[in-house]
Write an enzyme that holds these catalytic residues in place. Structure first.
Site, PDB file in Angstrom:
ATOM      1  N   HIS A  88      50.559  37.334  39.109  1.00 42.40           N
ATOM      2  CA  HIS A  88      50.553  37.392  36.859  1.00 42.40           C
ATOM      3  C   HIS A  88      52.176  38.543  36.872  1.00 42.40           C
ATOM      4  CE1 HIS A  88      48.312  41.616  36.688  1.00 42.40           C
ATOM      5  NE2 HIS A  88      49.282  41.849  36.207  1.00 42.40           N
ATOM      6  N   ASP A 224      45.683  37.712  43.446  1.00 42.23           N
ATOM      7  CA  ASP A 224      46.253  37.522  42.827  1.00 42.23           C
ATOM      8  C   ASP A 224      47.302  38.857  42.834  1.00 42.23           C
ATOM      9  OD1 ASP A 224      47.756  38.800  40.137  1.00 42.23           O
ATOM     10  OD2 ASP A 224      46.039  38.958  38.776  1.00 42.23           O
ATOM     11  N   SER A 656      49.807  47.777  37.507  1.00 37.76           N
ATOM     12  CA  SER A 656      49.518  45.562  37.973  1.00 37.76           C
ATOM     13  C   SER A 656      50.492  46.111  39.522  1.00 37.76           C
ATOM     14  CB  SER A 656      49.666  44.290  37.168  1.00 37.76           C
ATOM     15  OG  SER A 656      48.677  44.231  36.222  1.00 37.76           O
TER      16      SER A 656
HETATM   17  N1  ARG Z   1      44.579  41.765  32.710  1.00 37.60           N
HETATM   18  C1  ARG Z   1      45.815  41.961  32.884  1.00 37.60           C
HETATM   19  C2  ARG Z   1      46.905  42.466  32.880  1.00 37.60           C
HETATM   20  O1  ARG Z   1      46.758  43.118  31.615  1.00 37.60           O
HETATM   21  C3  ARG Z   1      46.040  40.721  33.920  1.00 37.60           C
HETATM   22  C4  ARG Z   1      47.182  39.650  32.834  1.00 37.60           C
HETATM   23  C5  ARG Z   1      46.594  38.425  33.065  1.00 37.60           C
HETATM   24  N2  ARG Z   1      46.067  37.408  33.096  1.00 37.60           N
HETATM   25  C6  ARG Z   1      45.357  36.757  32.539  1.00 37.60           C
HETATM   26  N3  ARG Z   1      44.529  35.715  32.554  1.00 37.60           N
HETATM   27  N4  ARG Z   1      46.382  36.488  31.197  1.00 37.60           N
HETATM   28  O2  ARG Z   1      48.079  42.476  32.851  1.00 37.60           O
HETATM   29  N1  GLU Z   2      46.926  43.348  34.076  1.00 34.87           N
HETATM   30  C1  GLU Z   2      47.285  45.106  33.727  1.00 34.87           C
HETATM   31  C2  GLU Z   2      49.021  44.698  34.005  1.00 34.87           C
HETATM   32  O1  GLU Z   2      49.493  43.938  34.219  1.00 34.87           O
HETATM   33  C3  GLU Z   2      46.520  46.034  34.428  1.00 34.87           C
HETATM   34  C4  GLU Z   2      45.775  46.126  34.313  1.00 34.87           C
HETATM   35  C5  GLU Z   2      45.378  47.414  33.355  1.00 34.87           C
HETATM   36  O2  GLU Z   2      45.964  47.293  32.149  1.00 34.87           O
HETATM   37  O3  GLU Z   2      44.785  48.490  33.972  1.00 34.87           O
HETATM   38  O4  GLU Z   2      49.866  45.810  34.582  1.00 34.87           O
END
Ligand code: ARG
Ligand code: GLU
Length: 720
Positions: A88, A224, A656
């Site tokens: 991502h 991921d 991330s």
């Molecule tokens: N929750 C993760 C973050 O905050 C991954 C986000 C990307 N993935 C998604 N399915 N939208 O960035």
């Molecule tokens: N998915 C998050 C990012 O893009 C990390 C998840 C979190 O917030 O801990 O940095």
């Protein structure tokens, strides 16, 4: 008798203590570990030293970690500058290289040799060379009683000198950032490489498996990851893209371990966490979850339901709105988790209790009492004062973000302002550019979806925002439509010129002055301007003034907490997109009554979730085949393929792509998310349910090696 009672009680206390006394909370500064954390880290099982993590005299772990494009973290995993980060995080780059014929998002991408590695203009990787404490010099002109603005300009002046004087090589850069709410300043010497090429990515069915349904969720089964490579000039220094550039020879590359982890094993995550607010007073925590999160969730709830309804019925809309839906859903879900987590762990009550202890200790010491008496109460009071303004700000920003006619309106206003500044003579040439810049917006715009979102969100806005803050112009429009969002939207979308590129073109084809005159008669631009004016006239200034008072007191309160509570705990600064170290232990958790979550997932779980043809849970045929044959090579464990695991590392957005390291500092996983129940760790970390989610490095290597057959990448890694 006494003995017999005392002993078990003592044992119990000890048990409870040893279970909870390892901190795991905290995003620590890498250069301060030896003084603050090293002992605890070793106590938790770490086998290396603080100097192995941060060392300015020789290569250390920190030299393998980069800020990836300023929004994620990545790490160097070979002597040829190979970078590992999340799928991502690489998503935009992968998307930009994709076409209908070569859909790398769908099918994955693997460069078979260096020539096939793809450049990504704008993407960069920044190393941290050195971190220095410059607090004394930065604050040297600060005097008691200065206003926030005076204080800031006194500091800024010093910072300029400090940056000028900093020792650095010609190709390096310098930045200074405030820490502990502005009580301390640290200088960073950095090296930024701007030739970063795409090397590999799995198909989305692996890299984004589970998509939005599984986002923030444990148990998780997402691979991921994606891979890039840093290229440098022939001298090894940063250089703009050139085909003659060569792979970077890094100061340090991570070693990979295939051993995996057991329950309670030490783990450590190095990366660039973006923003946390761990030192809010109780009113601030309460406001965040009960008022602000709630308002934002309510607005997004409505917008997402409408998008979803259309996306399920219409293939074209599904494509147009997929990215918007994912973007809106990410924090919507995060905030819901935050609200629930604070409630479940009694976060507000715990803050109040903490404030009681702080107050008692502060008042018992005459010196502290003289400096800090009343600070906390004033701070809480300012939070109460800012509440309606902050709430309006959040309603307003969600309205403008989710109702797309506001995006068009805002861009049109900005364009007309630009023309005004540069002179009306420029109108025609600028108009052409403006229309072209709107093309990509309209490609993904559907007026029916937007109409419905507008109808619903305007209702919520008018109900959520007190009338005096929304302003008279908005009130007039609202009255004219009998306070009915649907009636307003029906009229607006039938008459406005903003819903298609053709209508917009016809509208601004008119002479500049006619367009200006008609801005208050087109119902969409009128609504956009009325709402904006209400916000600017009634909210912006008080919001900024109270915020300045809050910032000031928050800084003093931070210092007060460090003085008063410093004997009870170590304080770490809130995240601010600088390099941090966080450590914890591999462990499951109990999300709800009678439910326990294990800390590892396996490929078997991917197959359990498999829904053929589904856009979130489909599984590539080749992966199914490998699963059936149990063809895991050296990456499997007892006939199973590990996929993801969780631990109590304190992470946030920006982490991330961060490496998960074992007790020896070897790469065992890749951080990519947190568990839903624990997202309140941004305001109130609780070790009972806060967990970060990592993909196991063995799954990453299995996909590269067995699934994609990209052995040349495995060859260049150091694997033990
Ligand atoms: N929750 C993760 C973050 O905050 C991954 C986000 C990307 N993935 C998604 N399915 N939208 O960035
Ligand atoms: N998915 C998050 C990012 O893009 C990390 C998840 C979190 O917030 O801990 O940095």
């Amino acid at each position: 008798m006494l003995q017999r009672i005392v002993k078990p009680v003592l044992l119990l206390v000890l048990l409870v203590l040893t279970k909870c006394t390892y901190a795991t909370e905290g995003m620590w500064l890498p250069q301060l570990l030896s003084g603050l954390n090293e002992k605890e880290m070793k106590g938790m099982g770490m086998k290396i030293t603080a100097a192995d993590i941060y060392n300015i005299n020789k290569g250390s772990l920190k030299d393998a970690i980069v800020s990836f494009g300023g929004f994620c973290t990545a790490e160097v995993i070979s002597e040829q500058g190979l970078l590992l980060t999340n799928h991502h995080c690489g998503y935009d780059a992968i998307q930009k290289h994709s076409s209908l014929q070569n859909n790398f998002l769908e099918n994955g991408f693997w460069a078979k040799s260096a020539v096939e590695e793809l450049p990504n203009p704008g993407l960069f990787a920044t190393f941290i060379v050195r971190i220095d404490d410059v607090t004394k010099a930065a604050l040297q002109d600060v005097k008691p009683g200065m206003s926030e603005r005076e204080r800031q300009s006194a500091i800024d002046k010093r910072l300029n000198e400090i940056k000028q004087a900093a020792r650095r090589e010609s190709w390096q850069e310098v930045m200074v950032k405030p820490f502990y709410e502005g009580n301390q300043y640290f200088l960073f010497v950095t090296e930024t490489y701007r030739d970063v090429r795409l090397v590999g990515a799995p198909p989305s069915a692996i890299g984004k498996f589970g998509s939005d349904t599984d986002n923030w969720v444990w148990p998780r089964h997402t691979g991921d990851f994606s891979m890039f490579r840093i290229y440098a000039g022939k001298d090894g220094r940063p250089a703009p893209y050139s085909k003659d550039n060569v792979p970077l020879k890094p100061k340090y590359a991570l070693t990979i371990s295939l051993k995996g982890l057991k329950q309670n094993d030490f783990t450590m995550v190095l990366g660039f966490p973006g923003r946390t607010t761990e030192y809010l007073p109780s009113e601030g925590v309460k406001q965040t979850v009960e008022v602000l999160d709630a308002a934002k969730v309510q607005m997004r709830d409505a917008a997402l339901k409408i998008m979803d309804g259309y996306m399920r019925k219409d293939e074209q809309i599904k494509i147009q709105y997929a990215a918007k839906y994912a973007g809106t859903a990410n924090y919507w879900k995060k905030w819901m988790g935050e609200m629930q987590g604070v409630k479940q762990t009694r976060g507000i009550a715990k803050k109040l209790q903490y404030e009681d202890t702080y107050r008692r200790m502060m008042e018992a010491n005459p010196k502290w009492k003289q400096s800090y008496s009343g600070i906390l109460d004033s701070l809480n009071e300012y939070y109460r004062q800012i509440q309606p303004y902050a709430q309006t700000r959040d309603y307003y920003s969600e309205l403008v973000k989710n109702v797309e006619i506001f995006t068009v309106g805002d861009r049109l206003i900005n364009f007309l302002n630009d023309v005004h500044e540069r002179g009306e003579g420029q109108y025609e040439s600028m108009r052409q550019q403006f229309l072209e810049s709107m093309q990509s917006f309209y490609q993904n715009y559907n007026a029916s979806v937007d109409h419905d979102i507008c109808a619903s969100l305007i209702d919520l806005y008018a109900k959520g925002v007190p009338a005096p803050y929304a302003g008279n112009d908005f009130a007039r429009i609202w009255q004219e439509n009998n306070k009915d969002g649907r009636a307003l939207a029906d009229k607006l979308y039938a008459a406005t010129s903003l819903t298609s590129p053709e209508k917009l073109k016809a509208f601004i084809q008119q002479p500049y002055n006619t367009v200006i005159a008609q801005m208050w008669s087109d119902p969409a631009t009128r609504l956009v301007m009325a709402t904006r004016k209400g916000f600017v006239d009634n909210v912006s200034k008080p919001l900024a003034d109270i915020q300045a008072n809050i910032n000031n007191l928050q800084r003093t309160y931070m210092q007060a907490q460090m003085d008063v509570m410093g004997s009870k705990k170590n304080f770490y600064p809130d995240a601010n997109s600088t390099l941090r170290v966080t450590y914890g232990k591999v462990d499951g958790y109990n999300p709800r009554d009678a439910v326990h979550y294990d800390f590892y997932t396996y490929l078997d779980g991917v197959m359990e979730k498999y829904i053929p043809g589904d856009y979130e849970f489909d599984v590539p045929a080749r992966l199914i085949e490998l699963y059936k044959k149990k063809d895991y090579g050296r990456y499997g464990v007892n006939g199973r393929m590990p996929v993801c695991f969780i631990a109590s590392n304190h992470t946030t957005g920006g982490n991330s792509g961060s490496p998960a390291l074992d007790a020896h500092g070897r790469l065992v996983g890749l951080n990519f998310d947190r568990t839903w129940e624990g997202t309140m760790s941004d305001i109130n970390f609780d070790p009972s349910i806060c967990r970060n989610i990592m993909v196991d490095i063995r799954y990453v290597l299995f996909v590269i090696d067995k699934y994609a057959g990209c052995n040349r990448l495995i060859q260049e890694m150091k694997i033990i």
